[in-house]
Structures are given as structure tokens and as C-alpha cells.
Scaffold this active site. Structure first.
Site, mmCIF file in Angstrom:
data_model
loop_
_atom_site.group_PDB
_atom_site.id
_atom_site.type_symbol
_atom_site.label_atom_id
_atom_site.label_comp_id
_atom_site.label_asym_id
_atom_site.label_seq_id
_atom_site.Cartn_x
_atom_site.Cartn_y
_atom_site.Cartn_z
ATOM 1 N N CYS A 25 -0.366 4.242 2.420
ATOM 2 C CA CYS A 25 -0.819 4.024 3.789
ATOM 3 C C CYS A 25 -0.516 2.445 4.591
ATOM 4 C CB CYS A 25 -1.485 4.546 4.541
ATOM 5 S SG CYS A 25 -2.666 3.972 3.542
ATOM 6 N N SER A 26 -1.508 1.928 5.062
ATOM 7 C CA SER A 26 -0.864 0.094 4.910
ATOM 8 C C SER A 26 -1.791 -0.333 4.734
ATOM 9 C CB SER A 26 -0.989 0.012 6.246
ATOM 10 O OG SER A 26 -1.493 0.860 7.585
ATOM 11 N N CYS A 27 -2.786 0.042 3.455
ATOM 12 C CA CYS A 27 -4.217 -0.876 3.765
ATOM 13 C C CYS A 27 -3.865 -2.635 3.438
ATOM 14 C CB CYS A 27 -4.382 -0.884 2.353
ATOM 15 S SG CYS A 27 -5.079 1.041 2.707
ATOM 16 N N CYS A 79 0.794 -0.928 -0.014
ATOM 17 C CA CYS A 79 -0.026 0.247 0.089
ATOM 18 C C CYS A 79 0.801 1.576 0.145
ATOM 19 C CB CYS A 79 -0.789 0.073 1.568
ATOM 20 S SG CYS A 79 -1.841 1.259 0.929
HETATM 21 FE FE FE Z 1 -3.006 1.868 3.306
#
Ligand code: FE
Length: 213
Positions: free
Chosen positions: A115-117, A112
Site C-alpha cells: 500500500c503506502s506505509c 511499500c
Molecule cells: Fe503500506
């Protein structure tokens, strides 16, 4: 703040752990959202507890079923949400989890960049490195080198596809079923599937007994 919620927001309270910049930021954001009445502490607690109950063994079962049942694999590739529902897996707040099938000619790796999906319903919370800026920026620019650092050498003739997750759609990598596993049950196969193989930063290794024929 109730004590359960405090423990979840400060999981390292009993250690000498010093909260990082991002941990402090997350805690401040959660507190702000609660202060403003956007979320209640009960809702926050529910999500945190829900996420902590999830782990990569859920995704591993999905991969093993797909390896063992070609019809299920096809349904998983065509309609992730529906196929996962058959196994009793719900996606909660996500629209879908799309399965990316690795083949002898294509290797997928998931990131991602924003961000951190991450496919939390299948893998649990993401590892620290997945959230790091260095992984997120480098894997799109030099995927083969990053994969090598994970111990994954993708032959030159195999295409590497880097797939960027979004808030709505997350990805599960379906690794190539290793040779020597033909006679294995779904349960035995599940044991072989690692978290990183479902992100694309790992390969499946087969116990030597299975390959020694
Ligand atoms: Fe994300």
C-alpha cells in the site's frame, strides 16, 4: 461532518480539482468507519491534523544529528524508537522506525509494495508517486532503472537494496554524508537533506561554495 474535517477530507474544494478514484475511495471508507462507530470524527480529525503538521524537516534533523554525532548514529541504528525519543520524536501508532544506513557499497531504497506505509512521523504524508502502483511494482523489479528516472545513478559496484515497509515497521534511509560538508553545523547539514534522500530515491547535493576548496 464538522467543517474542519470536511476541509481535511476535501482539501481541493476551492480548486477545479476532480477527486481521483483513490481519493473518493478513502473518503467513502472514512465515512463508513464513522457511520459504523469504529472511529469518531474527532479521532479522524486529530490524526489528519497530526499528519499534516509533520514534514521532512523532522527527518532531516535526525539525519544531520546522526552525521554529526557518531554515538547518536549508533543508537539510532540499534534502537530507532529510543534514539528518536531523545529528540522528542514519538512514533504514535508505529512500533518502530528502522534506520538503513547507506554506505559507499550499499544504497537502500524504500517502498511499500502492499500500500503506502511510510515513516510519517519523520517525513510527513507520502508523496503521490510513492503510493502509485507503478512505483510500487517497478522499484522491486528494476530498481536501478527507476532510480535513474529519479536522477540517481548508482554505480554498478554499489549494491541496491530495496526494502519493503510494513504497517508496523517503517524505514528511514540515512544518506551518505557528502564530501565537503566536514565543517558544517548540524543546522547547515539539516538544510541539505531532502525528502527523497531519506527514501533512497534522491542523493544529497552540496552547494558549490562548500565543495570549492
Ligand atoms: Fe503500506
Amino acid at each position: 461532518m464538522v467543517s474542519d474535517e470536511h476541509d481535511l477530507l476535501h482539501p481541493h474544494l476551492d480548486d477545479d480539482h476532480e477527486e481521483t478514484y483513490y481519493e473518493k475511495r478513502i473518503i467513502a471508507l472514512c465515512n463508513l468507519l464513522m457511520d459504523k462507530g469504529v472511529i469518531t470524527s474527532g479521532e479522524l480529525l486529530e490524526v489528519l491534523q497530526e499528519n499534516q503538521a509533520l514534514n521532512p524537516s523532522i527527518g532531516a534533523k535526525v539525519v544531520a544529528r546522526a552525521w554529526n554525532d557518531p554515538d547518536f548514529k549508533q543508537r539510532l541504528l540499534n534502537d530507532g524508537k529510543g534514539a528518536l525519543a531523545e529528540m522528542g520524536i514519538t512514533l504514535k501508532r508505529l512500533d518502530d522506525i528502522v534506520t538503513l544506513e547507506n554506505t559507499p557499497s550499499v544504497h537502500h531504497v524504500v517502498v511499500c509494495t502492499l500500500c503506502s506505509c511510510y515513516p510519517i512521523p519523520l517525513l510527513g504524508p507520502p508523496p503521490e508517486w510513492y503510493k502509485s502502483e507503478v512505483y510500487r511494482s517497478r522499484v522491486v523489479k528494476e530498481p536501478r532503472q527507476v532510480l535513474e528516472e529519479f536522477g540517481v545513478e548508482v554505480p554498478a559496484e554499489v549494491e541496491v537494496r530495496v526494502v519493503d515497509s510494513t504497517a508496523e515497521i517503517r524505514y528511514l534511509v540515512l544518506p551518505v554524508r557528502p564530501k565537503g560538508t566536514e565543517g558544517m553545523s548540524e543546522e547547515e547539514l539539516t538544510e541539505l537533506v531532502t525528502r527523497d534522500s531519506m527514501i533512497g530515491t534522491g542523493l544529497i547535493s552540496v552547494p558549490s561554495a562548500a565543495t570549492a576548496v
